[in-house]
Structures are given as structure tokens and as C-alpha cells.
Enzyme design. Structure first.
Site, PDB file in Angstrom:
ATOM      1  N   ARG A  42       0.851  -1.200   0.000  1.00  0.00           N
ATOM      2  CA  ARG A  42       0.000   0.000   0.000  1.00  0.00           C
ATOM      3  C   ARG A  42       0.882   1.244   0.000  1.00  0.00           C
ATOM      4  NH1 ARG A  42      -5.621  -1.818   2.944  1.00  0.00           N
ATOM      5  NH2 ARG A  42      -6.463  -2.497   0.971  1.00  0.00           N
ATOM      6  N   GLN A  76      -1.030   2.441  -5.892  1.00  0.00           N
ATOM      7  CA  GLN A  76      -2.458   2.637  -5.592  1.00  0.00           C
ATOM      8  C   GLN A  76      -3.370   2.143  -6.716  1.00  0.00           C
ATOM      9  OE1 GLN A  76      -2.686   6.755  -4.442  1.00  0.00           O
ATOM     10  NE2 GLN A  76      -3.290   6.232  -2.374  1.00  0.00           N
ATOM     11  N   ASP A 106      -3.963  -1.693  -6.681  1.00  0.00           N
ATOM     12  CA  ASP A 106      -4.394  -2.285  -5.416  1.00  0.00           C
ATOM     13  C   ASP A 106      -5.764  -2.951  -5.554  1.00  0.00           C
ATOM     14  OD1 ASP A 106      -5.159  -2.826  -2.826  1.00  0.00           O
ATOM     15  OD2 ASP A 106      -4.607  -0.865  -2.016  1.00  0.00           O
ATOM     16  N   SER A 114      -8.257  -2.814  -2.549  1.00  0.00           N
ATOM     17  CA  SER A 114      -9.027  -1.569  -2.442  1.00  0.00           C
ATOM     18  C   SER A 114     -10.122  -1.486  -3.499  1.00  0.00           C
ATOM     19  CB  SER A 114      -8.106  -0.356  -2.562  1.00  0.00           C
ATOM     20  OG  SER A 114      -7.251  -0.298  -1.439  1.00  0.00           O
ATOM     21  N   TYR A 127      -2.669  -1.061   8.339  1.00  0.00           N
ATOM     22  CA  TYR A 127      -3.693  -2.033   8.733  1.00  0.00           C
ATOM     23  C   TYR A 127      -3.918  -1.893  10.229  1.00  0.00           C
ATOM     24  CZ  TYR A 127      -3.019  -4.450   4.290  1.00  0.00           C
ATOM     25  OH  TYR A 127      -2.960  -4.770   2.963  1.00  0.00           O
TER      26      TYR A 127
END
Length: 380
Positions: free
Chosen positions: A122, A127, A130, A133, A230
Site C-alpha cells: 500500500r 495505488q 491495489d 481496495s 492495517y
């Protein structure tokens, strides 16, 4: 002739998603690849074969995988699929590596370089790659839609000549990507929304979406975020205080949505039968962590069941319930990662095993399991 990319039709778990879109086929062609899409691969995501063909891909069959340099998948390839890949092929997909050592060994034995998209770090650069996500975002949305369809009242407050319908009260547990989208969606539907999370940074995000933040905000809470962003496990004392606050709050709610997952571990238990019993009959709870054992006691994977008078929704593959949207985002994640493996000058595959994205996601390479978390050596 350029390197060949094969887009497989998913065979496992009634998976409706597909690993490419017309847009990404166009992009892969521009990168210098030939593309073959297995017949019917996009059908359940509302992409007919002709849409792929329009962008320059050929529609083929499973046997075309044998000549592919890159195989794009949604789920980890089965033993049968692996048998049809050529050694040295790059395979991208959601590999679900935790606790599946045998499957990893099989990929190593097949000689493929397998990449687990869900291990993407991450970091800013990654991004757009990902998948956790992109898919969690849609799962968070769909969780609210599923809850609304099982809930036998209206979500927004309605003032009518015949009387007022009160707004539904929705509580979202876990304010990560899925949770934040669930909050936003429930708010759009007019519910009164509250949320909780063990990460202090979540408080601001929850408030910015117009929801009320519920948590025991002591010193431990303020120190509780790990480097990777996280949530980290909290002490037993904190958990007890938080559980008491949550139990009291849940009793007032109409809909609870749980989204707590820690990669590679069983899902934490957030809602007990006692808590469900305290809710009004006809309330609804959605468990987005049901594939990892569930956050809600009594949730059943793949089913909607009644527990203590509450409808508990445990659909599997929630992002796949809106496959037409999920596939487009997933395909974009894959092609963006694939692009980092292509030499701009020669338009050929050029895998750099020193790249941090490759190091983080590569499970097997050169006949071995290479990822340090799954038995591979840490040597580069």
C-alpha cells in the site's frame, strides 16, 4: 510477433468476474502484446466476446494458454489450468496464498512466475494496482444494497401525509476501504450512520462522511496504527471495553455491517449472539469477512440465515455480485501492474525481480516458492 497474453474464463467458485476489459485489451495491444480472450470469459461481467474483438483481441479456447507468456486470472489457477501453461509464463491473479501451501507448490512445480495481486504494497506508486481496495470499495457498496433489500422497512426518513417513516440506523464496523464506502452508500440512501474502527485515523474519515464515530478513545487507542496502515490486534482489556460500548450501541441499530479483516489471519469476532439478541427483531447484519470465518457469530458462508431474530447476510465474493463494475476496476489494476513489467524501448516483457512491487507480490519463480512469507528464502 509480440508476446502473447491469455485472458482465462474463470472456472472455480462460480466466479463471474473477468481479468480484462475492452479498455485494458486496447492498452495491452498498445504495449505491444497479442491478446487472446477465452470465449465467454467476460459474459457474466456483461462483456460479450465481440467487445474484446473490437479492441483487437482474438477469441480463443483454453488450449491457447499453452502459448501464452502472460496469463491473466481473477482466481488462482487450478491444477488442470496449470497443466496447460508453459513454464516461465507470468500469471497474475488473486492467489489467496495464506494456508494454501500445496497450491503454491503446484504453481512452483508448473514453473510459472505467479503474482498475488492482493499482496500489492500500500504505497502511492501502487495505488492504481491495489485490487484489495478496488474490490473492497465495491463490496462495501454492495453490502448496503444487500442489507437494504433484506430490510423490510425504508432506509430514509420519509415525511408523508400518512405519517412519518423513521430513518434506518446503520452501524458499520471497520472503516477501511469497504467500511468507508458502506458509510457513504448508507448515507446516500438516507440512513443515520455510525461507525467504529481501532485506528485513530479512521475517526476523521468517518466524520467527514457525516457518520458518528463510536470507540473507546483511551491511550492504547491513540497508539494503535501499524506502519502498513492495517489495524493491529488490541489488548484484551481494550477489547473488553470496546465490546461493552459496541454491545450497548448495537442494541439500538437496525442494520450492522462488519468489514474487519487482517490479512492472513482468521477474521476477528466482533458481534456475538448476545449482541444480535439485543437487536430489534427483523434487524439485518452483513458479514463481509465470512470467507475468513466471519466477524458475526452464526453467520453462514454463502447464505442468509436468521440468528436470534436477526437476518445475517453471509454472501461470498460480494464484489462479484456487481461483477460488471468489479471486473472493469480489477482489469485496470492488472494492466497497470503488467505495464511495470514491460520495457518501454523494446515493447517486450522485462521482469525486474529487484522491483519492490515484484518482491512484494511474486509467489513462485524458476520452479520455487520465492516469497519469504510462504516458505521462500529471503535471498534475492
Amino acid at each position: 510477433m509480440g508476446s502473447l497474453i491469455f485472458v482465462a474464463k474463470e472456472t472455480e467458485g462460480a466466479e463471474p468476474r473477468v481479468a480484462a476489459s475492452p479498455d485494458t485489451v486496447k492498452k495491452m495491444k498498445a504495449l505491444g502484446f497479442d491478446v487472446v480472450v477465452e470465449a465467454g470469459a467476460g459474459y457474466a461481467s456483461r462483456i460479450p466476446d465481440a467487445e474484446f474483438e473490437k479492441m483487437g483481441s482474438r477469441v480463443g479456447s483454453g488450449s491457447d494458454a499453452a502459448s501464452a507468456d502472460v496469463v491473466l486470472k481473477v482466481r488462482r489457477p487450478t491444477a488442470t489450468e496449470l497443466a496447460g501453461y508453459k513454464p516461465g509464463a507470468i500469471v497474475l491473479g488473486v492467489m489467496d496464498p495464506y494456508g494454501n501451501d500445496e497450491a503454491l507448490q503446484a504453481m512452483a512445480a508448473a514453473g510459472v512466475s505467479a503474482f498475488a495481486m492482493e499482496l500489492m504494497p500500500r504505497i502511492t506508486r501502487a495505488q492504481s494496482m491495489d485490487v484489495l481496495s478496488s474490490q473492497a470499495n465495491l463490496a462495501g457498496y454492495q453490502a448496503v444494497i444487500d442489507a437494504a433489500s433484506e430490510y423490510d422497512r425504508a432506509m430514509p426518513m420519509m415525511m408523508t401525509a400518512a405519517g412519518t417513516v423513521p430513518a434506518a440506523k446503520v452501524f458499520v464496523m471497520g472503516a477501511g476501504v469497504a467500511g468507508l464506502q458502506a458509510i457513504a452508500t448508507a448515507r446516500r440512501l438516507g440512513a443515520v450512520v455510525s461507525a467504529t474502527d481501532v485506528r485513530p485515523a479512521a475517526k476523521e474519515q468517518v466524520a467527514s462522511l457525516g457518520a458518528k464515530f463510536i470507540a473507546v478513545e483511551d491511550e492504547e487507542f491513540k497508539a494503535a496504527e501499524t506502519a502498513a496502515g492495517y489495524a493491529k490486534p488490541m489488548s484484551a482489556e481494550y477489547q473488553a471495553k470496546q465490546a461493552a460500548l459496541v454491545a450497548e450501541h448495537i442494541a439500538e441499530q437496525d442494520i450492522v455491517i462488519t468489514t474487519a479483516l487482517i490479512p492472513g489471519r482468521p477474521a476477528p469476532r466482533l458481534v456475538s449472539r448476545e449482541m444480535l439478541k439485543a437487536m430489534k427483531p427483523g434487524s439485518v447484519a452483513v458479514d463481509l469477512a465470512v470467507e475468513r470465518g466471519g466477524n458475526i457469530e452464526g453467520a453462514v458462508a454463502g447464505e442468509v440465515v436468521e440468528v436470534e431474530g436477526v437476518k445475517v447476510i453471509g454472501h461470498l465474493n460480494v464484489a462479484g455480485r456487481i461483477a460488471a463494475s468489479a471486473s472493469l476496476l480489477y482489469a485496470k489494476n492488472l494492466v497497470t501492474f503488467l505495464e511495470t513489467m514491460v520495457s518501454k524501448e523494446t515493447k517486450t516483457l522485462d521482469l525486474n525481480i529487484e522491483d519492490e512491487l515484484v518482491k512484494a507480490t511474486m509467489l513462485t519463480h524458476g520452479g520455487k516458492v520465492v516469497h519469504p512469507n510462504f516458505g521462500g528464502s529471503k535471498e534475492g
